[in-house]
Design an enzyme around this catalytic site. Structure first.
Site, PDB file in Angstrom:
ATOM      1  N   LYS A 211       0.817  -1.211   0.000  1.00 26.27           N
ATOM      2  CA  LYS A 211       0.000   0.000   0.000  1.00 26.27           C
ATOM      3  C   LYS A 211       0.858   1.271   0.000  1.00 26.27           C
ATOM      4  O   LYS A 211       2.030   1.240   0.433  1.00 26.27           O
ATOM      5  CB  LYS A 211      -0.939   0.000   1.203  1.00 26.27           C
ATOM      6  N   LYS A 213       0.313   5.507   0.909  1.00 20.93           N
ATOM      7  CA  LYS A 213      -0.658   6.473   1.445  1.00 20.93           C
ATOM      8  C   LYS A 213      -0.138   7.895   1.292  1.00 20.93           C
ATOM      9  O   LYS A 213       1.026   8.154   1.586  1.00 20.93           O
ATOM     10  CB  LYS A 213      -0.906   6.172   2.920  1.00 20.93           C
ATOM     11  N   CYS A 438     -12.237  -7.525  12.088  1.00 23.22           N
ATOM     12  CA  CYS A 438     -10.848  -7.481  11.627  1.00 23.22           C
ATOM     13  C   CYS A 438     -10.145  -8.822  11.859  1.00 23.22           C
ATOM     14  O   CYS A 438     -10.016  -9.277  13.002  1.00 23.22           O
ATOM     15  CB  CYS A 438     -10.073  -6.369  12.334  1.00 23.22           C
ATOM     16  N   CYS A 481      -3.784   1.196  12.974  1.00 25.90           N
ATOM     17  CA  CYS A 481      -4.856   1.787  12.151  1.00 25.90           C
ATOM     18  C   CYS A 481      -5.462   3.061  12.755  1.00 25.90           C
ATOM     19  O   CYS A 481      -5.957   3.903  12.012  1.00 25.90           O
ATOM     20  CB  CYS A 481      -5.940   0.761  11.887  1.00 25.90           C
TER      21      CYS A 481
HETATM   22 FE1  SRM Z   1      -5.550  -0.336   8.678  1.00 28.03          FE
HETATM   23  C1  SRM Z   1      -5.026  -3.572   7.881  1.00 28.03           C
HETATM   24  C2  SRM Z   1      -8.769  -0.917   9.237  1.00 28.03           C
HETATM   25  C3  SRM Z   1      -6.095   2.988   8.719  1.00 28.03           C
HETATM   26  C4  SRM Z   1      -2.185   0.204   9.028  1.00 28.03           C
HETATM   27  N1  SRM Z   1      -6.716  -1.962   8.517  1.00 28.03           N
HETATM   28  C5  SRM Z   1      -6.313  -3.207   8.122  1.00 28.03           C
HETATM   29  C6  SRM Z   1      -7.521  -4.128   7.920  1.00 28.03           C
HETATM   30  C7  SRM Z   1      -7.954  -4.029   6.494  1.00 28.03           C
HETATM   31  C8  SRM Z   1      -7.324  -5.577   8.377  1.00 28.03           C
HETATM   32  C9  SRM Z   1      -6.828  -6.593   7.392  1.00 28.03           C
HETATM   33  O1  SRM Z   1      -5.838  -6.360   6.687  1.00 28.03           O
HETATM   34  O2  SRM Z   1      -7.440  -7.661   7.336  1.00 28.03           O
HETATM   35  C10 SRM Z   1      -8.523  -3.424   8.880  1.00 28.03           C
HETATM   36  C11 SRM Z   1     -10.005  -3.635   8.581  1.00 28.03           C
HETATM   37  C12 SRM Z   1     -10.775  -3.702   9.869  1.00 28.03           C
HETATM   38  C13 SRM Z   1     -12.240  -3.666   9.685  1.00 28.03           C
HETATM   39  O3  SRM Z   1     -12.904  -4.635  10.084  1.00 28.03           O
HETATM   40  O4  SRM Z   1     -12.754  -2.672   9.181  1.00 28.03           O
HETATM   41  C14 SRM Z   1      -8.009  -2.008   8.872  1.00 28.03           C
HETATM   42  N2  SRM Z   1      -7.160   0.807   8.816  1.00 28.03           N
HETATM   43  C15 SRM Z   1      -8.402   0.395   9.142  1.00 28.03           C
HETATM   44  C16 SRM Z   1      -9.332   1.567   9.406  1.00 28.03           C
HETATM   45  C17 SRM Z   1     -10.771   1.303   8.989  1.00 28.03           C
HETATM   46  C18 SRM Z   1      -9.228   1.952  10.887  1.00 28.03           C
HETATM   47  C19 SRM Z   1     -10.177   2.989  11.408  1.00 28.03           C
HETATM   48  O5  SRM Z   1     -10.386   2.959  12.612  1.00 28.03           O
HETATM   49  O6  SRM Z   1     -10.679   3.828  10.671  1.00 28.03           O
HETATM   50  C20 SRM Z   1      -8.601   2.655   8.593  1.00 28.03           C
HETATM   51  C21 SRM Z   1      -9.035   2.690   7.161  1.00 28.03           C
HETATM   52  C22 SRM Z   1      -8.285   3.725   6.413  1.00 28.03           C
HETATM   53  C23 SRM Z   1      -8.787   4.028   5.035  1.00 28.03           C
HETATM   54  O7  SRM Z   1      -9.871   4.578   4.926  1.00 28.03           O
HETATM   55  O8  SRM Z   1      -8.053   3.778   4.080  1.00 28.03           O
HETATM   56  C24 SRM Z   1      -7.167   2.144   8.693  1.00 28.03           C
HETATM   57  N3  SRM Z   1      -4.353   1.311   8.770  1.00 28.03           N
HETATM   58  C25 SRM Z   1      -4.787   2.589   8.903  1.00 28.03           C
HETATM   59  C26 SRM Z   1      -3.700   3.443   9.297  1.00 28.03           C
HETATM   60  C27 SRM Z   1      -3.802   4.925   9.635  1.00 28.03           C
HETATM   61  C28 SRM Z   1      -3.505   5.824   8.487  1.00 28.03           C
HETATM   62  O9  SRM Z   1      -3.197   5.373   7.378  1.00 28.03           O
HETATM   63  O10 SRM Z   1      -3.587   7.016   8.714  1.00 28.03           O
HETATM   64  C29 SRM Z   1      -2.570   2.634   9.383  1.00 28.03           C
HETATM   65  C30 SRM Z   1      -1.155   3.083   9.836  1.00 28.03           C
HETATM   66  C31 SRM Z   1      -0.434   3.831   8.787  1.00 28.03           C
HETATM   67  C32 SRM Z   1       0.310   2.910   7.878  1.00 28.03           C
HETATM   68  O11 SRM Z   1      -0.280   2.399   6.934  1.00 28.03           O
HETATM   69  O12 SRM Z   1       1.487   2.668   8.137  1.00 28.03           O
HETATM   70  C33 SRM Z   1      -2.997   1.303   9.046  1.00 28.03           C
HETATM   71  N4  SRM Z   1      -3.895  -1.479   8.452  1.00 28.03           N
HETATM   72  C34 SRM Z   1      -2.608  -1.078   8.700  1.00 28.03           C
HETATM   73  C35 SRM Z   1      -1.733  -2.219   8.564  1.00 28.03           C
HETATM   74  C36 SRM Z   1      -0.199  -2.206   8.738  1.00 28.03           C
HETATM   75  C37 SRM Z   1       0.434  -1.877   7.443  1.00 28.03           C
HETATM   76  C38 SRM Z   1       1.918  -1.986   7.442  1.00 28.03           C
HETATM   77  O13 SRM Z   1       2.486  -1.795   6.390  1.00 28.03           O
HETATM   78  O14 SRM Z   1       2.544  -2.293   8.414  1.00 28.03           O
HETATM   79  C39 SRM Z   1      -2.556  -3.311   8.241  1.00 28.03           C
HETATM   80  C40 SRM Z   1      -2.101  -4.740   7.997  1.00 28.03           C
HETATM   81  C41 SRM Z   1      -1.688  -4.993   6.604  1.00 28.03           C
HETATM   82  O15 SRM Z   1      -1.820  -4.165   5.714  1.00 28.03           O
HETATM   83  O16 SRM Z   1      -1.226  -6.123   6.390  1.00 28.03           O
HETATM   84  C42 SRM Z   1      -3.902  -2.810   8.188  1.00 28.03           C
HETATM   85 FE1  SF4 Z   2      -7.353  -4.613  12.786  1.00 29.75          FE
HETATM   86 FE2  SF4 Z   2      -6.019  -2.381  12.216  1.00 29.75          FE
HETATM   87 FE3  SF4 Z   2      -7.173  -2.628  14.556  1.00 29.75          FE
HETATM   88 FE4  SF4 Z   2      -5.066  -4.123  13.973  1.00 29.75          FE
HETATM   89  S1  SF4 Z   2      -5.073  -1.937  14.218  1.00 29.75           S
HETATM   90  S2  SF4 Z   2      -6.944  -4.769  14.992  1.00 29.75           S
HETATM   91  S3  SF4 Z   2      -5.378  -4.422  11.749  1.00 29.75           S
HETATM   92  S4  SF4 Z   2      -8.230  -2.588  12.568  1.00 29.75           S
END
Ligand code: SRM
Ligand code: SF4
Length: 584
Positions: A211, A213, A438, A481
């Protein structure tokens, strides 16, 4: 056979063989016997904006009954700069009942999610989303995700440029494949406002390593936490004019508990470019990532790891080489501030906007608070535009004074707390969705966060700290997240009921917190925090936030830029220092 560490990861193969993201998605969608996708399609549907999930609350029971998982799908709608019309919002509100679990989830990146869509409804839901001129394309997957911009709908030319630039980046880096339209809207491109093709001129067949961002903001407003992204533009203002962009690269918050070489990091300063070169600068960063990012190990594939391996200087040299325009040195800017833009504000054209706090972004009606009804009623009655904020809340814009009163009236009638009645602890809190949707969650987050905030709220009140503006963030695993590592105080899930406690970030989002206490049981949270909070209450300077107080206690000269979560917790180091400072 063990995987050769120099060979491309499985997902690279899936992408390459997918015929630009088609895979066998269509066949599975047409098969009424199948309620879920298998491994390769499962990766591909992410690019189309969907994650396959299952209800984790039901896993045990179903297993005992000899049943498989209760599969459903999460859909994420990418909304550049978070901007929605009232009618788009109302369409989403209707779809939440018709196809999803009756809730709308506002995300930390200004997008909207549905949960609980069954496979047989997936195509129709996506079709209707596109009919509303919204898209799920590239909301997830190895591409540029939703592009963020400060949510404040201020009507000056600086903010217009910020929003336009976010939209332009989103359009520029949107995948070109026709597969999306073929699969979800029977090739009816006219149902959408976007250009498509059957090739990927920028991404190529394997898209990005992972990804990517991006976000755009101005120097005096870090509402979007811009230092956490792979790439960002901060508008530099001189003599009240936008003179260009400071460019950031290599931020990211994901890390893994078991992997020592993963870390969360604040983005690096790359340089300064002219206003009209902002989109190009982001594309150049994405292109370096596309060409050199790690495609063998997905845990090391984010841009921050590439910059770490390449070295920042080498990365900057490559950036300058690829930019066919002038790149100057980073311009010094005032320390960033942040406004959550909740409540009433003038928008600069004689009208107002009004921010409504949505706890953890979950738009739903509960017994006591009819949040969903209230938001629907406001959109229906006033027809005003909406902006989703980076703090999982939303803003109604273009209101006259009487309409602001009406918004407040509708909120109050539906028992939605007005922002002035919220504690600071709650107002600046965020939690990720975590259980039960999740698949990566190891501990609860959204479902328990309101109660945890209540306990912290009470403690702060008891200590006379209710006036302190404090970001409290919670996640169900270390992926970050809800951006925990830049917060004043954060709880990061380790296992059920147990969290790592981080302290030392701040509202401005420009430094990392420290691991303060490891493996804290939720019952022991207040006990662990009380010595620090008590000293903070006694010794804080006027206006000093918890994170700033903590940093002063530790006498840090340089802010922390990286955290691995494997550091020695600072709890034992902090206590004697608090006494030295004069804590009782
Ligand atoms: Fe996230 C994965 C939810 C912002 C870092 N994130 C996920 C998944 C899709 C789980 C999965 O891979 O199976 C989650 C879905 C949960 C659900 O049931 O809805 C999820 N992430 C979210 C959201 C909905 C959290 C929220 O409370 O709003 C945010 C949706 C953002 C959007 O609209 O695009 C969300 N995720 C973030 C952020 C914050 C940001 O970008 O400002 C981060 C940290 C920044 C970053 O990317 O470094 C973030 N999400 C991750 C990661 C770790 C990525 C990494 O490279 O280390 C994962 C896991 C992965 O991608 O394997 C992940
Ligand atoms: Fe799921 Fe993101 Fe919360 Fe971890 S931080 S539990 S990946 S929604």
């Amino acid at each position: 056979m063990a995987k050769d560490k120099n060979s491309p990861s499985k997902v690279e193969g899936y992408k390459q063989e997918s015929r630009l993201l088609r895979g066998t998605i269509d066949e599975v969608l047409r098969d009424p016997e199948k309620d879920h996708f298998e491994e390769s399609d499962l990766q591909l549907i992410k690019f189309h904006g969907s994650y396959q999930q299952d209800d984790r609350d039901l896993r045990k029971e179903r297993r005992a009954a000899g049943l498989g998982k209760a599969y459903s799908f999460m859909l994420r709608i990418a909304i550049p700069a978070g901007q929605l019309s009232a009618s788009q919002y109302l369409d989403l509100d209707r779809m939440a009942d018709e196809f999803a679990n009756g809730t709308i989830r506002l995300t930390t990146r200004q997008a909207v999610q549905f949960h609980g869509i069954i496979k047989s409804n997936l195509r129709e839901t996506l079709r209707q989303i596109n009919q509303s001129l919204l898209t799920t394309l590239a909301a997830c997957g190895d591409v540029c995700r939703n592009v963020m911009a400060t949510a404040a709908p201020l009507k000056d030319s600086i903010h217009e440029t910020v929003r336009e630039t976010a939209h332009a980046i989103a359009a520029d880096l949107r995948p070109a494949t026709k597969a999306y339209y073929d699969l979800w809207i029977d090739g009816q491109k006219e149902l959408s406002s976007m250009e498509t093709n059957d090739s990927e001129p920028f991404y190529g067949e394997t898209y990005l390593p992972r990804k990517f961002k991006a976000g755009v903001t101005v120097a005096n407003d870090n509402q979007i936490d811009i230092y956490s992204y792979d790439a960002g533009l901060i508008g530099v203002i001189e003599n009240e004019e936008l003179v260009g962009w400071n460019v950031l690269a290599g931020g990211g918050l994901g890390m893994s508990h078991g992997r020592p070489n993963t870390f969360a990091q604040i983005a690096d300063k790359i340089g300064f470019v002219a206003i009209e070169k902002g989109v190009d600068a982001i594309r150049v960063i994405a292109s370096i990532y596309r060409d050199f990012g790690n495609r063998n190990d997905r845990k090391q594939a984010r841009l921050k790891y590439l910059i770490d391996t390449m070295g920042l200087d080498q990365f900057k040299t490559e950036f300058r080489k690829r930019c066919l325009f002038q790149v100057q040195n980073w311009r010094e800017i005032p320390a960033v501030t942040i406004n959550d833009w909740m409540g009433q504000h003038e928008q600069g054209d004689g009208k107002f906007f009004y921010g409504v706090f949505v706890e953890n972004g979950r738009v739903k009606d509960s017994e006591s608070i009819k949040m969903r009804t209230a938001l629907r009623q406001i959109a229906e009655e006033l027809g005003c535009g909406i902006v989703v904020t980076a703090q999982q809340s939303l803003i109604f814009q273009d209101l006259d004074a009487a309409q602001v009163d009406r918004v407040k009236e509708i909120l109050s009638t539906n028992n939605v707390p007005l922002v002035e009645t919220l504690s600071n602890a709650r107002r600046y809190s965020m939690a990720c969705p975590s259980m039960p949707t999740c698949g990566l969650a190891v501990a609860e987050s959204e479902r328990v966060a309101p109660e945890i905030i209540t306990s912290i709220e009470n403690k702060l009140e008891e200590l006379g700290l209710s006036d302190s503006v404090m970001t409290i963030r919670m996640t169900g695993c270390p992926n970050g997240c809800a951006r925990p590592y830049t917060a004043d105080l954060a709880l990061v899930g380790r296992r059920p009921g147990v969290y790592h406690l981080f302290v030392g970030g701040r509202l401005a989002g420009d430094r990392m917190a420290d691991l303060y206490a490891a493996d804290v049981k939720v019952e022991a949270l207040l006990e662990t925090l009380t010595p620090l909070l008590t000293s903070y209450a006694e010794l804080r300077k006027e206006g000093e936030g918890l994170g700033d107080f903590y940093q002063r206690t530790l006498e840090r000269s340089e802010p922390r830029r990286r955290v691995t979560g494997k550091e020695v917790p600072t709890y034992d180091e902090v206590q004697p220092k608090l006494y030295q400072l004069g804590a009782r």
